[in-house]
Design an enzyme around this catalytic site. Structure first.
Site, PDB file in Angstrom:
ATOM      1  N   CYS A   1     -26.023 -92.764   8.491  1.00 28.10           N
ATOM      2  CA  CYS A   1     -24.832 -91.992   8.068  1.00 28.10           C
ATOM      3  C   CYS A   1     -24.171 -92.880   9.594  1.00 28.10           C
ATOM      4  O   CYS A   1     -24.358 -93.025  10.868  1.00 28.10           O
ATOM      5  CB  CYS A   1     -24.931 -90.829   9.051  1.00 28.10           C
ATOM      6  SG  CYS A   1     -25.857 -89.490   7.779  1.00 28.10           S
ATOM      7  N   GLY A   2     -23.607 -93.968   9.079  1.00 24.09           N
ATOM      8  CA  GLY A   2     -22.357 -94.751  10.258  1.00 24.09           C
ATOM      9  C   GLY A   2     -21.101 -94.185  11.030  1.00 24.09           C
ATOM     10  O   GLY A   2     -20.747 -92.991   9.747  1.00 24.09           O
ATOM     11  N   ASN A   3     -20.627 -94.647  10.859  1.00 27.07           N
ATOM     12  CA  ASN A   3     -19.009 -93.743  11.467  1.00 27.07           C
ATOM     13  C   ASN A   3     -18.325 -93.471  10.413  1.00 27.07           C
ATOM     14  O   ASN A   3     -17.226 -93.229  10.422  1.00 27.07           O
ATOM     15  CB  ASN A   3     -18.569 -94.057  12.764  1.00 27.07           C
ATOM     16  CG  ASN A   3     -19.396 -94.041  14.082  1.00 27.07           C
ATOM     17  OD1 ASN A   3     -19.492 -93.165  14.489  1.00 27.07           O
ATOM     18  ND2 ASN A   3     -19.559 -94.365  14.525  1.00 27.07           N
TER      19      ASN A   3
ATOM     20  N   ILE B   1     -21.963 -93.583   4.599  1.00 30.46           N
ATOM     21  CA  ILE B   1     -23.389 -93.389   4.881  1.00 30.46           C
ATOM     22  C   ILE B   1     -23.902 -94.293   3.850  1.00 30.46           C
ATOM     23  O   ILE B   1     -23.789 -94.165   2.898  1.00 30.46           O
ATOM     24  CB  ILE B   1     -23.054 -91.840   4.107  1.00 30.46           C
ATOM     25  CG1 ILE B   1     -23.339 -90.841   4.811  1.00 30.46           C
ATOM     26  CG2 ILE B   1     -24.587 -91.638   3.966  1.00 30.46           C
ATOM     27  CD1 ILE B   1     -22.426 -89.227   4.471  1.00 30.46           C
ATOM     28  N   LYS B   2     -24.763 -94.670   4.131  1.00 31.84           N
ATOM     29  CA  LYS B   2     -25.605 -95.884   3.301  1.00 31.84           C
ATOM     30  C   LYS B   2     -26.966 -95.276   3.002  1.00 31.84           C
ATOM     31  O   LYS B   2     -27.661 -94.175   3.481  1.00 31.84           O
ATOM     32  CB  LYS B   2     -26.271 -97.183   4.180  1.00 31.84           C
ATOM     33  CG  LYS B   2     -25.062 -98.656   4.322  1.00 31.84           C
ATOM     34  CD  LYS B   2     -23.760 -98.712   5.490  1.00 31.84           C
ATOM     35  CE  LYS B   2     -24.273 -98.526   6.129  1.00 31.84           C
ATOM     36  NZ  LYS B   2     -24.004 -97.770   7.346  1.00 31.84           N
TER      37      LYS B   2
ATOM     38  N   MET C   1     -28.918 -93.569  18.184  1.00 33.47           N
ATOM     39  CA  MET C   1     -29.381 -93.960  16.965  1.00 33.47           C
ATOM     40  C   MET C   1     -29.622 -95.340  16.140  1.00 33.47           C
ATOM     41  O   MET C   1     -30.657 -96.141  15.791  1.00 33.47           O
ATOM     42  CB  MET C   1     -29.210 -92.956  16.375  1.00 33.47           C
ATOM     43  CG  MET C   1     -30.487 -91.230  17.425  1.00 33.47           C
ATOM     44  SD  MET C   1     -31.945 -91.910  18.073  1.00 33.47           S
ATOM     45  CE  MET C   1     -33.025 -91.808  16.465  1.00 33.47           C
ATOM     46  N   ASP C   2     -28.129 -95.728  15.371  1.00 33.54           N
ATOM     47  CA  ASP C   2     -28.183 -96.797  15.057  1.00 33.54           C
ATOM     48  C   ASP C   2     -28.745 -97.778  15.764  1.00 33.54           C
ATOM     49  O   ASP C   2     -29.221 -99.211  15.017  1.00 33.54           O
ATOM     50  CB  ASP C   2     -26.893 -97.063  14.322  1.00 33.54           C
ATOM     51  CG  ASP C   2     -26.038 -96.637  14.973  1.00 33.54           C
ATOM     52  OD1 ASP C   2     -26.188 -96.706  16.744  1.00 33.54           O
ATOM     53  OD2 ASP C   2     -24.917 -97.288  14.525  1.00 33.54           O
TER      54      ASP C   2
ATOM     55  N   ASP D   1     -24.949-106.183  14.956  1.00 32.98           N
ATOM     56  CA  ASP D   1     -25.017-105.163  13.606  1.00 32.98           C
ATOM     57  C   ASP D   1     -23.239-104.830  13.558  1.00 32.98           C
ATOM     58  O   ASP D   1     -22.873-104.890  14.740  1.00 32.98           O
ATOM     59  CB  ASP D   1     -25.394-104.159  13.954  1.00 32.98           C
ATOM     60  CG  ASP D   1     -25.742-102.922  13.491  1.00 32.98           C
ATOM     61  OD1 ASP D   1     -24.760-103.071  12.763  1.00 32.98           O
ATOM     62  OD2 ASP D   1     -26.192-102.130  13.441  1.00 32.98           O
TER      63      ASP D   1
ATOM     64  N   THR E   1     -18.493-100.490  11.431  1.00 28.84           N
ATOM     65  CA  THR E   1     -17.775 -99.746  11.897  1.00 28.84           C
ATOM     66  C   THR E   1     -16.548-100.920  13.436  1.00 28.84           C
ATOM     67  O   THR E   1     -15.974-101.534  13.408  1.00 28.84           O
ATOM     68  CB  THR E   1     -17.221 -98.520  12.335  1.00 28.84           C
ATOM     69  OG1 THR E   1     -17.499 -97.970  10.902  1.00 28.84           O
ATOM     70  CG2 THR E   1     -15.583 -98.030  12.603  1.00 28.84           C
TER      71      THR E   1
HETATM   72  N1  ATP Z   1     -19.802-101.638  -0.386  1.00 26.86           N
HETATM   73  C1  ATP Z   1     -19.134-101.700   0.848  1.00 26.86           C
HETATM   74  N2  ATP Z   1     -18.089-100.440   1.279  1.00 26.86           N
HETATM   75  C2  ATP Z   1     -17.975-100.099   2.228  1.00 26.86           C
HETATM   76  N3  ATP Z   1     -18.132-101.227   3.078  1.00 26.86           N
HETATM   77  C3  ATP Z   1     -18.186-102.622   2.746  1.00 26.86           C
HETATM   78  C4  ATP Z   1     -19.060-102.604   1.646  1.00 26.86           C
HETATM   79  N4  ATP Z   1     -19.510-103.453   1.457  1.00 26.86           N
HETATM   80  C5  ATP Z   1     -19.672-104.118   3.055  1.00 26.86           C
HETATM   81  N5  ATP Z   1     -18.478-103.428   3.672  1.00 26.86           N
HETATM   82  C6  ATP Z   1     -17.945-104.003   4.831  1.00 26.86           C
HETATM   83  O1  ATP Z   1     -19.293-103.318   6.233  1.00 26.86           O
HETATM   84  C7  ATP Z   1     -18.173-102.487   7.211  1.00 26.86           C
HETATM   85  C8  ATP Z   1     -18.860-101.156   7.336  1.00 26.86           C
HETATM   86  O2  ATP Z   1     -20.087-101.425   7.988  1.00 26.86           O
HETATM   87  P1  ATP Z   1     -20.854-100.514   8.467  1.00 26.86           P
HETATM   88  O3  ATP Z   1     -21.279 -99.850   6.866  1.00 26.86           O
HETATM   89  O4  ATP Z   1     -22.473-100.900   8.645  1.00 26.86           O
HETATM   90  O5  ATP Z   1     -20.366 -99.399   8.992  1.00 26.86           O
HETATM   91  P2  ATP Z   1     -20.763 -98.493  10.087  1.00 26.86           P
HETATM   92  O6  ATP Z   1     -22.075 -98.463  10.100  1.00 26.86           O
HETATM   93  O7  ATP Z   1     -19.712 -97.349   8.636  1.00 26.86           O
HETATM   94  O8  ATP Z   1     -20.383 -97.893  11.158  1.00 26.86           O
HETATM   95  P3  ATP Z   1     -21.428 -98.891  12.461  1.00 26.86           P
HETATM   96  O9  ATP Z   1     -22.748 -98.212  11.567  1.00 26.86           O
HETATM   97  O10 ATP Z   1     -20.332 -99.056  13.685  1.00 26.86           O
HETATM   98  O11 ATP Z   1     -21.097 -96.540  12.861  1.00 26.86           O
HETATM   99  C9  ATP Z   1     -16.582-102.562   6.816  1.00 26.86           C
HETATM  100  O12 ATP Z   1     -15.404-102.969   7.531  1.00 26.86           O
HETATM  101  C10 ATP Z   1     -16.671-102.881   5.114  1.00 26.86           C
HETATM  102  O13 ATP Z   1     -16.166-104.072   5.648  1.00 26.86           O
HETATM  103  C1  PAU Z   2     -21.224 -97.903  19.032  1.00 25.52           C
HETATM  104  C2  PAU Z   2     -22.149 -97.123  17.753  1.00 25.52           C
HETATM  105  C3  PAU Z   2     -20.280 -95.991  17.627  1.00 25.52           C
HETATM  106  C4  PAU Z   2     -21.923 -98.017  16.434  1.00 25.52           C
HETATM  107  O1  PAU Z   2     -22.471 -97.470  15.585  1.00 25.52           O
HETATM  108  C5  PAU Z   2     -23.159 -95.172  17.703  1.00 25.52           C
HETATM  109  O2  PAU Z   2     -24.137 -96.735  17.778  1.00 25.52           O
HETATM  110  C6  PAU Z   2     -22.987 -94.934  19.134  1.00 25.52           C
HETATM  111  O3  PAU Z   2     -22.347 -94.463  18.929  1.00 25.52           O
HETATM  112  N1  PAU Z   2     -23.496 -94.862  20.027  1.00 25.52           N
HETATM  113  C7  PAU Z   2     -23.450 -94.028  21.399  1.00 25.52           C
HETATM  114  C8  PAU Z   2     -23.110 -94.667  22.725  1.00 25.52           C
HETATM  115  C9  PAU Z   2     -23.871 -95.967  23.002  1.00 25.52           C
HETATM  116  O4  PAU Z   2     -24.336 -96.492  22.016  1.00 25.52           O
HETATM  117  O5  PAU Z   2     -23.754 -96.562  24.042  1.00 25.52           O
HETATM  118  K     K Z   3     -24.443 -98.202  11.025  1.00 28.70           K
END
Ligand code: ATP
Ligand code: PAU
Ligand code: K
Length: 249
Positions: free
Chosen positions: A7-9, A12-13, A101-102, A122, A125
């Site tokens: 669960c990213g920001n 959700i993968k 945690m990611d 990585d 977002t």
């Molecule tokens: N199928 C997809 N759906 C949504 N975004 C995608 C897809 N494929 C590639 N992307 C790209 O991935 C980026 C989001 O990456 P990711 O999913 O790693 O982010 P997140 O996990 O939500 O963010 P973070 O890890 O920073 O919290 C978007 O900028 C988009 O351009």
């Molecule tokens: C930096 C993000 C937002 C990236 O997903 C995440 O790893 C997070 O919320 N981290 C907490 C702050 C830190 O890692 O210092």
């Molecule tokens: K992530």
């Protein structure tokens, strides 16, 4: 079969894997808890026996997702929690609970695969870099705005930057100097990301010479792949770490 969630920001993968051999049955990326449940529930002949989750969302949001999963699939999700040390990696933060945690799981996964010094880049977002030394010491890392945040800051704080998603995609066919707003912004932000990645590589070289592995992950990894040709692109790196932090059997 078990359900794995990152669960990213913004997204959700998810993956459904077989417990015995970790073979991937199915997977996807969704933008809400409801969409997740709908996609997983629609899978033919999948019976879940467990679930593990890594989340950078608030505790309330993560709890709500666990409750939804319990209700929809009758499994109790295991949530990965911070640790000072795991699988030979020592958390480098002053307060280990503050490290995302990611980032922690990606660092665990990378060290496990590299069996030596490694740099994790990585690109989601947020753009993140983390350094793990050959002895397993996590040295810390960097957090910057990722592609979606750079783009939206420009759109939000200027009057005349406006364009749609389709033209944004077309603009990235090349990285030559932009001859339109969309090209100038999209290519400029990609060059920022590539610059971020190259600078991390320089840092790693200063620390370790040539003796380290580079891992590239996150949704926007393809945008910098060519700028860091020595990197291993591992889209599932966080899931590698998740399996280590939350073994299920
Ligand atoms: N199928 C997809 N759906 C949504 N975004 C995608 C897809 N494929 C590639 N992307 C790209 O991935 C980026 C989001 O990456 P990711 O999913 O790693 O982010 P997140 O996990 O939500 O963010 P973070 O890890 O920073 O919290 C978007 O900028 C988009 O351009
Ligand atoms: C930096 C993000 C937002 C990236 O997903 C995440 O790893 C997070 O919320 N981290 C907490 C702050 C830190 O890692 O210092
Ligand atoms: K992530």
């Amino acid at each position: 079969m078990i359900l794995e969630l990152d669960c990213g920001n913004s997204f959700i993968k998810w993956r459904v894997i077989h417990v015995a051999d970790a073979a991937i049955e199915s997977g996807g990326i969704v933008d809400s808890d409801q969409a997740l449940v709908a996609e997983v529930a629609a899978l033919p002949s999948v019976r879940l026996t467990g679930c593990r989750i890594v989340s950078v969302r608030s505790e309330e949001e993560t709890d709500a997702l666990c409750a939804l999963i319990a209700q929809a699939f009758a499994v109790q999700a295991r949530v990965a929690h911070p640790a000072q040390e795991l699988a030979g990696v020592r958390n480098g933060y002053d307060d280990y609970q503050r490290l995302g945690m990611d980032r922690w799981l990606a660092a665990l996964g990378a060290f496990h695969l590299a069996k030596g010094a490694c740099l994790v880049i990585d690109l989601g977002t947020a753009a993140k870099a983390d350094f793990v030394a050959a002895d397993g010491e996590h040295l810390g890392g960097y957090i910057c705005p990722g592609m979606p945040l750079m783009r939206s800051q420009l759109r939000t704080h200027t009057r005349r930057i406006r364009y749609d998603d389709a033209s944004a995609e077309r603009a990235l066919a090349s990285l030559a100097p932009g001859r339109s707003t969309v090209e100038a912004v999209e290519r400029g932000c990609v060059l920022m990301l590539q610059g971020f990645a190259r600078t991390q590589l320089e840092q790693a070289r200063a620390l370790w010479g040539d003796d380290f592995a580079v891992f590239l992950t996150g949704g926007d990894a393809p945008l910098v792949k060519e700028a860091v040709p020595q990197a291993r692109v591992v889209p599932d790196l966080v899931f590698v770490g998740l399996a280590m932090a939350c073994p299920l059997d």
